[in-house]
Scaffold this motif. Structure first.
Motif, PDB file in Angstrom:
ATOM      1  N   GLU A 151       0.833  -1.210   0.000  1.00  0.00           N
ATOM      2  CA  GLU A 151       0.000   0.000   0.000  1.00  0.00           C
ATOM      3  C   GLU A 151       0.865   1.257   0.000  1.00  0.00           C
ATOM      4  O   GLU A 151       0.559   2.233  -0.702  1.00  0.00           O
ATOM      5  N   ILE A 152       1.926   1.251   0.789  1.00  0.00           N
ATOM      6  CA  ILE A 152       2.832   2.405   0.827  1.00  0.00           C
ATOM      7  C   ILE A 152       3.459   2.603  -0.550  1.00  0.00           C
ATOM      8  O   ILE A 152       3.536   3.731  -1.052  1.00  0.00           O
ATOM      9  N   LEU A 169       8.669   7.541   3.353  1.00  0.00           N
ATOM     10  CA  LEU A 169       8.691   6.306   4.135  1.00  0.00           C
ATOM     11  C   LEU A 169       9.175   5.136   3.299  1.00  0.00           C
ATOM     12  O   LEU A 169       9.937   4.294   3.776  1.00  0.00           O
ATOM     13  N   GLY A 170       8.738   5.073   2.059  1.00  0.00           N
ATOM     14  CA  GLY A 170       9.179   4.001   1.171  1.00  0.00           C
ATOM     15  C   GLY A 170      10.683   4.007   0.985  1.00  0.00           C
ATOM     16  O   GLY A 170      11.328   2.958   1.014  1.00  0.00           O
ATOM     17  N   ASN A 171      11.243   5.182   0.835  1.00  0.00           N
ATOM     18  CA  ASN A 171      12.698   5.288   0.693  1.00  0.00           C
ATOM     19  C   ASN A 171      13.406   4.796   1.947  1.00  0.00           C
ATOM     20  O   ASN A 171      14.418   4.090   1.867  1.00  0.00           O
ATOM     21  N   GLN A 172      12.873   5.148   3.120  1.00  0.00           N
ATOM     22  CA  GLN A 172      13.464   4.665   4.375  1.00  0.00           C
ATOM     23  C   GLN A 172      13.369   3.146   4.474  1.00  0.00           C
ATOM     24  O   GLN A 172      14.305   2.487   4.924  1.00  0.00           O
ATOM     25  N   GLY A 227       2.276   9.494  -6.195  1.00  0.00           N
ATOM     26  CA  GLY A 227       2.811  10.818  -5.911  1.00  0.00           C
ATOM     27  C   GLY A 227       2.680  11.300  -4.484  1.00  0.00           C
ATOM     28  O   GLY A 227       2.961  12.462  -4.207  1.00  0.00           O
ATOM     29  N   ASP A 228       2.283  10.435  -3.558  1.00  0.00           N
ATOM     30  CA  ASP A 228       2.156  10.823  -2.158  1.00  0.00           C
ATOM     31  C   ASP A 228       3.554  11.023  -1.565  1.00  0.00           C
ATOM     32  O   ASP A 228       4.351  10.086  -1.504  1.00  0.00           O
ATOM     33  N   GLY A 229       3.840  12.242  -1.135  1.00  0.00           N
ATOM     34  CA  GLY A 229       5.171  12.579  -0.621  1.00  0.00           C
ATOM     35  C   GLY A 229       5.548  11.834   0.645  1.00  0.00           C
ATOM     36  O   GLY A 229       6.691  11.392   0.790  1.00  0.00           O
TER      37      GLY A 229
END
Length: 193
Positions: free
Chosen positions: A106-107, A121-124, A114-116
């Motif tokens: 979902e993330i 969070l995805g990058n983390q 485009g949700d910042g």
């Protein structure tokens, strides 16, 4: 009297459990406050805004997930890429990990839209799990270890996506092929730049 920090932590645990059980769809302020057993006003007393609530809950869930993974596969014994892939895939396909993996999907989907916050969070999450794989790989060259760790992350997440979207047979077929490819990586020469 219980301190604000303790009350916030208690509310956060309940909110995180709600998000894990229900996903990102049922996360209005009212739903999050109800999950925490407090009013909307109290929720905003403990957190700056909804983004703060969600970020805090997802960070807590990520910490829980990392604890579960670390307990199941500690970094004390280094493994070959194909062995680590098989062990990690078995873990993420298990009942304990499925809610976390569903939330991760979902993330990723929200990030793709485009949700910042989801992107951050995805990058983390990607960075953390790439490091998690690297810490468990039996590859001496740090650059090569990081490359293979990134490949393992992609392979496990891809197989998990197929597992959610299809039946177990498709994932089993893909997993066998990926493990065989990883065995060739283990025995072949390092990639030249």
């Amino acid at each position: 009297m219980v301190s604000k920090d303790i009350q916030r932590a208690r509310a956060l645990e309940k909110i995180a459990a709600h998000v894990l059980a229900n996903g990102l769809a049922k996360t209005s302020l009212r739903q999050l406050a109800a999950a925490a057993g407090i009013s909307d006003r109290m929720l905003l007393y403990y957190f700056k805004d909804k983004a703060d609530v969600m970020a805090s809950a997802l960070v807590l869930l990520l910490s829980e997930l990392q604890g579960t993974l670390n307990a199941a596969l500690p970094d004390t014994g280094k493994q070959a890429p194909s062995e680590l892939f098989s062990a990690a895939l078995e873990l993420v396909r298990g009942e304990t990990m499925r809610p976390y993996m569903a939330l991760w999907l979902e993330i990723a989907a929200q990030s793709a839209r485009g949700d910042g916050l989801a992107r951050m969070l995805g990058n983390q999450i990607v960075t953390g799990f790439q490091a998690w794989f690297a810490a468990r790989l039996d590859i001496a060259d740090p650059e090569r270890r990081d490359e293979v760790a990134a490949a393992l992350l992609v392979a496990v997440d891809g197989a998990s996506l197929v597992d959610f979207a299809s039946d177990a047979q498709a994932t089993d077929l893909a997993a066998g092929t990926l493990a065989a490819m990883l065995t060739r990586i283990e025995t072949g020469p390092p990639r030249s730049s």
